[in-house]
Design a protein around this motif. Structure first.
Motif, PDB file in Angstrom:
ATOM      1  N   ASP A 280       0.813  -1.220   0.000  1.00 37.22           N
ATOM      2  CA  ASP A 280       0.000   0.000   0.000  1.00 37.22           C
ATOM      3  C   ASP A 280       0.843   1.265   0.000  1.00 37.22           C
ATOM      4  OD1 ASP A 280      -2.190  -1.524  -0.046  1.00 37.22           O
ATOM      5  OD2 ASP A 280      -2.594  -1.420   2.118  1.00 37.22           O
ATOM      6  N   SER A 281       2.082   1.157   0.484  1.00 34.01           N
ATOM      7  CA  SER A 281       2.903   2.377   0.557  1.00 34.01           C
ATOM      8  C   SER A 281       3.754   2.588  -0.700  1.00 34.01           C
ATOM      9  CB  SER A 281       3.796   2.336   1.799  1.00 34.01           C
ATOM     10  OG  SER A 281       4.666   1.240   1.700  1.00 34.01           O
ATOM     11  N   ALA A 282       3.567   1.758  -1.725  1.00 33.04           N
ATOM     12  CA  ALA A 282       4.353   1.923  -2.955  1.00 33.04           C
ATOM     13  C   ALA A 282       3.958   3.215  -3.655  1.00 33.04           C
ATOM     14  CB  ALA A 282       4.119   0.737  -3.882  1.00 33.04           C
ATOM     15  N   ALA A 283       4.960   3.950  -4.147  1.00 37.85           N
ATOM     16  CA  ALA A 283       4.672   5.203  -4.856  1.00 37.85           C
ATOM     17  C   ALA A 283       5.617   5.347  -6.034  1.00 37.85           C
ATOM     18  CB  ALA A 283       4.845   6.385  -3.905  1.00 37.85           C
ATOM     19  N   SER A 284       5.054   5.722  -7.196  1.00 40.90           N
ATOM     20  CA  SER A 284       5.897   5.985  -8.363  1.00 40.90           C
ATOM     21  C   SER A 284       6.709   7.240  -8.110  1.00 40.90           C
ATOM     22  CB  SER A 284       5.032   6.217  -9.600  1.00 40.90           C
ATOM     23  OG  SER A 284       4.476   5.019 -10.004  1.00 40.90           O
ATOM     24  N   VAL A 285       7.979   7.175  -8.461  1.00 41.38           N
ATOM     25  CA  VAL A 285       8.838   8.353  -8.289  1.00 41.38           C
ATOM     26  C   VAL A 285       9.684   8.512  -9.541  1.00 41.38           C
ATOM     27  CG1 VAL A 285       8.980   8.218  -5.761  1.00 41.38           C
ATOM     28  CG2 VAL A 285      10.612   6.937  -7.162  1.00 41.38           C
ATOM     29  N   GLY A 286      10.289   9.659  -9.692  1.00 40.18           N
ATOM     30  CA  GLY A 286      11.183   9.884 -10.821  1.00 40.18           C
ATOM     31  C   GLY A 286      12.450   9.064 -10.651  1.00 40.18           C
ATOM     32  N   PRO A 287      13.170   8.806 -11.748  1.00 34.85           N
ATOM     33  CA  PRO A 287      14.357   7.957 -11.658  1.00 34.85           C
ATOM     34  C   PRO A 287      15.421   8.492 -10.696  1.00 34.85           C
ATOM     35  CG  PRO A 287      13.960   8.688 -13.937  1.00 34.85           C
ATOM     36  CD  PRO A 287      12.849   9.214 -13.109  1.00 34.85           C
TER      37      PRO A 287
END
Ligand code: SF4
Ligand code: SF4
Ligand code: FES
Length: 548
Positions: A280-287
């Motif tokens: 649930d805590s996964a978040a897309s981030v920039g490279p």
């Protein structure tokens, strides 16, 4: 001999089609295929020769002879070509608008080149089965079939599984499988490639794209350790099909059905964006943020023991090198080798090792002086960096304090990672692989369009290394150079100079070969011995094992 008055020096084993080809004269043909026996079925190749004046002879069947005079453009030859095309088209549906072969069809090309006359047919064309499912990969349209029998001969002579036959007679004849027995050979897709018309079609590719919309680029099949040379055909960032590319010493002009489907892993279920956290805590981030997070997690552990590096045999040599370099900088204590599970094999192309670069990863490990352990032993470490996640089981990962996954596809293992970095597939990046018998082959960025934030595995490692204050690997060529400096098998080789058809590392050649497996001839130009002299030194025959 003379072809249309031009002198040709030909091989006595050549037929007239091949002899004429040597000087760029095209004798048209449907049923002839350089790899198959001669059928003399289609009559499109008829030419005149000085041996049989006033008579037309098949260019596919007649062999070269000293002093023979061949005429390929006389009125009689042209007349036959037009007549032949007219016969072939009598019952042909000419449904090019809905035919997948359109754009790469010999009937279309030859009609424009050798026929080009309006149809004189005023009778009802014969109706035949339009969509016979022959097997898992192949569908047959009997109306389009010109009865060249290439497919039948391929199954008999190359696949060694005679699963196709001609049934019925005259204009009612068609190709069929035996009752209750599908065309399920592991090489069935090749019949589609050699069918000169749209009678046999690939069920995986059918109706997916017009052939003129796809970009065709050389690549290496990632399906097993044979490393068949292929073309990847793509549009945007989607691959539509793989076709065999000629390499006499690897796959001749064929490939297996399973290999044809390996591109799906490049299209489907990809890790597209970098992410931190899991569940649930996964978040897309920039490279950049993702790499910074990896550095933040790994820096405190570096040099303290308990760090492991997992390298999949699906990695390119450059990715493996980058992983070992990162491991060395982190003071990794354990190295693991992952990959796809072994599968079936045969005596021709299909190898049991379903990874394209097991030999390359082993060579890189040897060069870096590390011992590879079974991937299931990852529970021995508390932090893990995985260069591709193949073979990692999620239930072995729960205890990890830090798990960084450089991953191509969403899988159970990458969903356990604290940081996940999207990895390009073998079809999307410049790199190199070593096949089962030691052939070093280039891969290319065969799919030109970028997929989200995916990057080659070595470039993620480069970012992490730089974040840790070490020097990185600026390019695939730099990663290859770093490996070549450490491995005697590669020393003196440069990434940019690797020949398109590969180079054989003689020190890796096996002593036993499957009976029909294509192999380099002894002393072939592609075979190269281990180099012991520094790069740039003039290497004599003796130093290179006498194989140059
Ligand atoms: S299906 Fe294709 S390869 Fe087979 S006989 Fe017909 S035209 Fe030839
Ligand atoms: S034999 Fe192996 S390398 Fe060749 S096409 Fe099949 S899976 Fe790919
Ligand atoms: S190519 Fe010669 S008869 Fe078909």
């Amino acid at each position: 001999m003379l072809v249309d008055g031009i002198e040709v020096e030909a091989d006595s084993r050549d037929n007239l089609i091949e002899a004429a080809r040597r000087i760029g004269v095209a004798i048209p043909y449907f049923c002839y295929h350089p790899r198959l026996s001669i059928a003399g079925q289609c009559r499109m190749c008829l030419v005149e020769t000085s041996d049989a004046p006033g008579r037309l002879v098949p260019g596919c069947q007649v062999r070269v002879k000293e002093g023979l005079k061949v005429t390929t453009n006389s009125p009689a030859v042209k007349d036959n070509q037009r007549g032949c095309m007219e016969f072939h088209l009598i019952n042909h549906p000419v449904d090019c608008a809905i035919c997948d072969q359109s754009g790469e069809c010999k009937l279309q090309d030859y009609y424009m080149e050798y026929d080009h006359q309006p149809s004189r047919i005023r009778v009802q064309k014969l109706n035949k089965p339009k969509r016979e499912i022959f097997g898992p990969m192949v569908v047959y349209d009997a109306e389009r079939c010109i009865m060249c029998t290439r497919c039948v001969r391929f199954m008999d002579e190359i696949a060694k599984e005679p699963q196709l036959a001609v049934v019925e007679r005259g204009s009612h004849s068609l190709i069929a499988t035996f009752p209750g027995q599908p065309l399920d050979s592991k090489y069935s897709g090749n019949t589609v490639d050699i069918c000169p018309v749209g009678a046999l079609l690939n069920r995986d590719f059918r109706f997916q794209s017009r052939v003129w919309f796809v970009n065709k680029s050389p690549a290496i099949c990632a399906g097993c350790a044979n490393g068949c040379n292929v073309y990847a055909e793509s549009r945007g960032n989607v691959i539509y099909r793989l076709l065999p590319r000629r390499n006499e010493e690897v796959n001749q002009v064929w490939m297996c059905d399973e290999g044809r489907l390996t591109y799906h892993a490049t299209n489907d279920k990809r890790v597209e964006w970098a992410r931190t956290g899991k569940g649930d805590s996964a978040a897309s981030v920039g490279p950049r943020i993702a790499v910074d997070r990896v550095v933040e997690l790994l820096k405190p552990l570096a040099g303290r023991g308990g760090i492991g590096v997992a390298v999949s045999a699906q990695c390119t040599n450059e990715e493996a090198t980058a992983a070992f370099q990162l491991g060395a900088h982190l003071g990794a204590t354990h190295y693991f080798m992952g990959g796809q599970r072994a599968g079936d094999s045969d005596d021709f192309l299909i190898r049991a090792d379903k990874n394209p670069n097991t030999a390359g990863v082993r060579l890189a490990a040897e060069a870096f002086g590390v011992k590879l352990h079974d991937i299931q032993a990852v529970d021995q470490v508390k932090a893990l960096v995985a260069m591709r996640t193949d073979g990692l089981l999620p239930d072995r990962l729960g205890h990890l304090e830090v798990f960084v996954a450089i991953s191509q596809n969403e899988d159970a293992a990458s969903s356990e990672a604290h940081v996940t970095l999207p990895c390009k597939s073998v079809y999307e990046q410049d790199g190199s692989l070593i096949n089962w018998y030691g052939r070093l082959q280039r891969t290319w960025e065969s799919v030109p369009a970028q997929r989200a934030d995916a990057a080659p595995g070595w470039s993620w490692a480069d970012g992490i290394l730089k974040g840790l204050g070490a020097s990185g690997l600026e390019s695939a060529a730099a990663a290859f150079r770093a490996l070549a400096e450490k491995s005697p098998h590669l020393s003196g080789l440069s990434f940019d100079d690797l020949p398109e058809d590969g180079i054989v590392l003689e020190g890796l050649l096996p002593s036993e070969w499957p009976a029909r497996a294509p192999r380099p001839a002894p002393g072939a130009h592609s075979v190269r011995g281990p180099q012991t002299t520094p790069p740039g030194t003039k290497v004599g025959d003796e130093a290179s094992g006498g194989s140059r």
